[in-house]
Write an enzyme that holds these catalytic residues in place. Structure first.
Site, PDB file in Angstrom:
ATOM      1  N   ARG A  49      27.477  36.852  56.776  1.00  0.00           N
ATOM      2  CA  ARG A  49      27.176  36.383  55.413  1.00  0.00           C
ATOM      3  C   ARG A  49      25.993  37.121  54.784  1.00  0.00           C
ATOM      4  NH1 ARG A  49      24.043  32.512  53.929  1.00  0.00           N
ATOM      5  NH2 ARG A  49      24.025  31.514  55.963  1.00  0.00           N
ATOM      6  N   TYR A 103      40.668  39.183  32.536  1.00  0.00           N
ATOM      7  CA  TYR A 103      41.474  38.580  33.588  1.00  0.00           C
ATOM      8  C   TYR A 103      41.386  37.043  33.497  1.00  0.00           C
ATOM      9  CZ  TYR A 103      43.010  37.344  38.270  1.00  0.00           C
ATOM     10  OH  TYR A 103      43.659  36.789  39.325  1.00  0.00           O
ATOM     11  N   ASP A 175      34.908  45.099  34.685  1.00  0.00           N
ATOM     12  CA  ASP A 175      35.978  44.901  35.656  1.00  0.00           C
ATOM     13  C   ASP A 175      36.806  46.174  35.614  1.00  0.00           C
ATOM     14  OD1 ASP A 175      38.369  44.258  36.967  1.00  0.00           O
ATOM     15  OD2 ASP A 175      38.231  42.140  36.420  1.00  0.00           O
ATOM     16  N   LYS A 200      43.747  44.637  44.703  1.00  0.00           N
ATOM     17  CA  LYS A 200      44.702  45.460  43.948  1.00  0.00           C
ATOM     18  C   LYS A 200      44.724  46.897  44.485  1.00  0.00           C
ATOM     19  CE  LYS A 200      45.025  41.560  41.931  1.00  0.00           C
ATOM     20  NZ  LYS A 200      44.256  41.201  40.763  1.00  0.00           N
TER      21      LYS A 200
HETATM   22  C1  LIG Z   1      43.336  40.202  40.407  1.00  0.00           C
HETATM   23  C2  LIG Z   1      42.258  40.509  39.448  1.00  0.00           C
HETATM   24  C3  LIG Z   1      40.994  39.888  39.539  1.00  0.00           C
HETATM   25  C4  LIG Z   1      40.686  38.816  40.566  1.00  0.00           C
HETATM   26  O1  LIG Z   1      40.739  39.299  41.865  1.00  0.00           O
HETATM   27  P1  LIG Z   1      41.084  38.382  43.152  1.00  0.00           P
HETATM   28  O2  LIG Z   1      41.013  39.363  44.270  1.00  0.00           O
HETATM   29  O3  LIG Z   1      42.441  37.788  42.916  1.00  0.00           O
HETATM   30  O4  LIG Z   1      40.042  37.328  43.221  1.00  0.00           O
HETATM   31  C5  LIG Z   1      40.019  40.252  38.637  1.00  0.00           C
HETATM   32  N1  LIG Z   1      40.265  41.153  37.670  1.00  0.00           N
HETATM   33  C6  LIG Z   1      41.449  41.766  37.546  1.00  0.00           C
HETATM   34  C7  LIG Z   1      41.646  42.752  36.453  1.00  0.00           C
HETATM   35  C8  LIG Z   1      42.495  41.464  38.426  1.00  0.00           C
HETATM   36  O5  LIG Z   1      43.678  42.060  38.268  1.00  0.00           O
END
Ligand SMILES: *Cc1c(COP(=O)(O)O)cnc(C)c1O
Length: 386
Positions: A49, A103, A175, A200
């Site tokens: 952690r 998102y 992001d 992703k």
């Molecule tokens: C999937 C996604 C997230 C969140 O990610 P997790 O791994 O599901 O928590 C944030 N931003 C974008 C653009 C995403 O596609």
């Protein structure tokens, strides 16, 4: 490996942030699963952690090298990374300006948590820079963007946003999930905190949940302090899996991006498709802006089926391409936002956001484009016949 920025991208993917196997000289990083380490030195208290197990520390160097930053941190999910980053920089009475289209999970986090902490927020009307300026206040601490955005692939001007924020001493966060570090490096344009859902493209095989942050040493230190309280670290087994995935990040994403351009051009010329949203098309309203800040246009796109072709029937008729809520795996997937992610909105609200019933978000994988085209052709024929 100190000068990682000078290494080529595939070399960085393969070699930066390896754990050297001094004992057996194995070809890959040994996996350290220990949650307890002897404290022979008072400065280093290793603990999962604390984000400082051998595999975590090594992988953070790879993340930083990929995003051209000094340091990085890895988390158990994209949302763990996003929430930790926001809460690290924001406190009661602070204000954050957030781009309108982000998102859904991030939107939900802000909507359900910020009030409890007394953090104020404003959403912009669009992704245009002119819409950010009037929302900035004395107490604005963070400016948060996402580009390309979901599901219509809008492009936000990264350089303009970071210039605006720098002038006012505001922290910028992005992001960067849709572009991946292969197609866009926002730190090169002055963004402070670069965030990924590593679930992703970084994971890429639809079998890992993870998140990542890349930033300066100073900012990572600050995020780390909140991170050890929130406890969103990634298990070391998954850290190891993510390191393995990242070795092929460039090969995968390059191929997916190449495929996406072929698919976007094919779809744009298909009479059964009304419209294609892909920043790599000259018809995309922000194509030039995308060109100025992206190294490649990515492998996410959306398209609208001609009226009369049912989105659900079309997706069910696909044989290779799978309907899926998630994205960015090796395999091509689709989702129809009006019937799924945005189903709870009224039709009017959906239309005001540009989400028509026939809209399909398409995550292009590594399959041969000709096979993907054949699949779409047969699915359209089958849907029209039914
Ligand atoms: C999937 C996604 C997230 C969140 O990610 P997790 O791994 O599901 O928590 C944030 N931003 C974008 C653009 C995403 O596609």
């Amino acid at each position: 490996m100190k000068e990682s920025k000078k290494l080529g991208i595939n070399t960085t993917c393969v070699h930066v942030g390896e754990v050297k196997d001094e004992q057996f000289k194995g070809a890959v990083s040994p996996m350290y699963m220990a949650t307890s380490y002897a404290f022979d030195n008072v400065d280093v208290k290793r603990y999962p952690r604390y984000f400082n197990t051998p595999n975590q520390e090594a992988l953070c160097r790879k993340i930083a090298a990929l995003e051209h930053t000094e340091d990085g941190l890895i988390f158990s999910s994209g949302m763990a990374a996003i929430s930790t980053a926001m809460l690290a920089f924001l406190k009661k009475g602070d204000h954050v300006v957030i781009q309108q289209v982000i998102y859904g999970g991030t939107y939900n986090f802000v909507a359900t948590e910020f009030e409890k902490y007394g953090i104020e927020y404003s959403y912009t009307e669009s992704d245009k820079i002119e819409d950010f300026l009037p929302l900035l206040k004395e107490n604005t601490k963070v400016l948060y963007i996402e580009t390309p955005s979901n599901p219509l692939l809008g492009i936000t001007d990264i350089k303009a946003i970071s210039a605006l924020a720098k002038e006012k001493g505001i922290i910028t966060m992005i992001d960067n999930t849709f572009a991946s570090p292969i197609n866009q490096n926002p730190a090169d344009f002055g963004i402070d905190v670069v965030i990924h859902s590593a679930t992703k493209y970084m994971g890429g095989h639809s079998d890992i949940s993870a998140g990542a942050i890349a930033a300066s040493k100073e900012h990572i230190e600050l995020i780390w302090k909140t991170g050890i309280n929130l406890g969103g670290n990634l298990s070391d087994f998954t850290v190891w899996m993510l390191e393995r995935s990242l070795k092929t990040l460039n090969l995968r994403v390059k191929e997916q991006t190449r495929n996406a351009q072929i698919m976007a051009e094919y779809l744009e010329n298909n009479p059964n498709i009304d419209r294609v949203y892909y920043p790599g098309l000259k018809s995309h309203p922000q194509h030039e802006l995308a060109k100025s800040q992206m190294k490649g246009f990515g492998a996410m796109m959306s398209f609208e089926l001609r009226e009369g072709i049912d989105a659900m029937k079309f997706q069910n008729a696909l044989e290779l391409i799978k309907p899926s809520m998630s994205l960015a795996g090796l395999e091509s997937t689709t989702v129809s936002p009006a019937q799924t992610t945005h189903a709870l909105l009224s039709e009017e609200e959906r239309l005001s956001r540009g989400i028509r019933d026939g809209l399909i978000r398409f995550s292009v994988g590594i399959e041969e484009a000709e096979d993907l085209i054949a699949d779409i052709e047969q699915a359209i024929r089958a849907t029209i016949r039914s």
